[in-house]
Design an enzyme around this catalytic site. Structure first.
Site, PDB file in Angstrom:
ATOM      1  N   CYS A  97      -1.566   0.163  -7.916  1.00 60.73           N
ATOM      2  CA  CYS A  97      -1.502   0.175  -6.233  1.00 60.73           C
ATOM      3  C   CYS A  97      -1.712   1.619  -5.737  1.00 60.73           C
ATOM      4  CB  CYS A  97      -0.457  -0.476  -5.886  1.00 60.73           C
ATOM      5  SG  CYS A  97      -0.309  -2.304  -6.133  1.00 60.73           S
ATOM      6  N   HIS A 146       0.487   2.402   1.333  1.00 60.65           N
ATOM      7  CA  HIS A 146       0.160   1.012   0.749  1.00 60.65           C
ATOM      8  C   HIS A 146       1.034  -0.068   1.037  1.00 60.65           C
ATOM      9  CE1 HIS A 146      -0.109  -1.768  -2.539  1.00 60.65           C
ATOM     10  NE2 HIS A 146       1.103  -1.462  -2.973  1.00 60.65           N
ATOM     11  N   ASN A 182      -0.252  -7.886  -0.512  1.00 60.19           N
ATOM     12  CA  ASN A 182      -0.391  -6.566  -1.184  1.00 60.19           C
ATOM     13  C   ASN A 182      -1.801  -6.839  -1.726  1.00 60.19           C
ATOM     14  OD1 ASN A 182      -0.381  -4.578  -3.174  1.00 60.19           O
ATOM     15  ND2 ASN A 182       1.522  -4.988  -3.812  1.00 60.19           N
TER      16      ASN A 182
END
Length: 317
Positions: free
Chosen positions: A114, A244, A274
């Protein structure tokens, strides 16, 4: 020499998976998911006609290239951040290079989970500043739905599929704009907190949520402050933070750690969940289209992912 971000483009699949739909096959509820994560829905590739990371990345890239006014022949390099590549090789970036017709471009993948987009942004910036390239595509593209255990409510509710791309270009003239700083950090001793095995039968994403939360907030805050200091700025100078999009609690805790109001933080995980390396360009594009990114805006990008890997960057638009 500075590397400037000229444009952004994104792509998400048409299929929307809502929390209400997840209730039909998992012991959970819309209220439980929303309260703990901030996520209301996510985009998932069609199971009957699935799209690959390279296909989604190419679609996002075409939008970014059109907005930047560059052609396929102008692109010197393509870096794709992904942990869900089409293949081990050829790389997702090479598949995209062929799809986009970027005959002059080198292409390679980068794996930092990520945090991948901030890592790819840093590598592209360094290549431009060093003179190895003048115009580059930085892409984050993920098909996370294919990695999930859909019976694990602690992980499958969090993720979605999508792609985002930015065009970076060299600028020798305007020293006040462009990428001012970037910072990278990894801690492999925490690798078992968030994993996706490459081999064996049990190749699904696993995470220890509470531990991930604790370390993610600390690392993101630390790397944010380092990048801001390296850029010669103060936190109060930052106009918008694009983190993020992992979890609303993580984002809120980060803002609190930095003493920044939430109205200065880009958040859109309620719509996409996500999306790993795609989440920063997805959130940035929304802020840009909403007029939150203006001439002279100082933007902080920060991401954290499995590894542990953490990256941050400060850019002036």
């Amino acid at each position: 020499m500075k590397a400037r971000i000229l444009s952004v483009g994104t792509f998400v699949p048409d299929t929307v998976l809502t929390n209400k739909e997840i209730e039909t096959f998992l012991d959970t509820s819309d209220e439980w998911i929303t309260t703990r994560t901030g996520i209301k829905e996510r985009r998932i590739v069609d199971k009957e006609h699935p799209m690959s990371a390279s296909e989604m990345g190419a679609r996002a890239s075409r939008i970014a290239m059109e907005r930047a006014g560059v052609s396929s022949g102008d692109i010197d390099g393509i870096i794709v951040a992904t942990f869900t590549p089409d293949n081990f090789f050829p790389s997702t970036a090479c598949s995209m290079q062929a799809d986009l017709g970027c005959k002059n471009a080198f292409a390679f993948d980068l794996s930092a989970a990520c945090a991948g987009f901030t890592y790819a942004l840093t590598v592209a910036n360094n290549m431009i500043v060093s003179g190895q390239a003048r115009t580059m595509l930085v892409v984050g593209s993920e098909v996370i739905s294919k990695t999930l255990d859909w019976s694990d409510r602690g992980s499958c509710i969090l993720f979605g599929d999508g792609a985002g791309a930015m065009v970076l270009a060299a600028d020798e003239k305007n020293q006040q704009k462009g990428i001012l700083s970037s910072c990278l950090f990894s801690d492999g001793t925490l690798g078992d907190l968030l994993t996706l095995p490459a081999w064996g039968e049990n190749r699904v994403l696993k995470m220890k949520g509470n531990e991930v939360f604790k370390h993610a907030v600390r690392f993101m805050a630390d790397l944010s402050l380092q990048a801001i200091d390296k850029a010669g700025l103060d936190v109060k100078d930052i106009d918008i933070i694009v983190p993020h999009q992992a979890n609303i609690r993580i984002i809120s805790a980060l803002a609190e750690q930095l003493s920044v109001p939430m109205d200065k933080v880009a958040v859109n995980l309620q719509k996409y969940g996500n999306t790993s390396s795609a989440s920063i360009p997805l959130a940035f594009e929304e802020a840009w289209l909403d007029g939150r990114i203006k001439d002279g805006s100082k933007v902080l990008f920060v991401g954290v992912g499995g590894g542990f890997s953490i990256g941050s960057a400060v850019c002036v638009f």
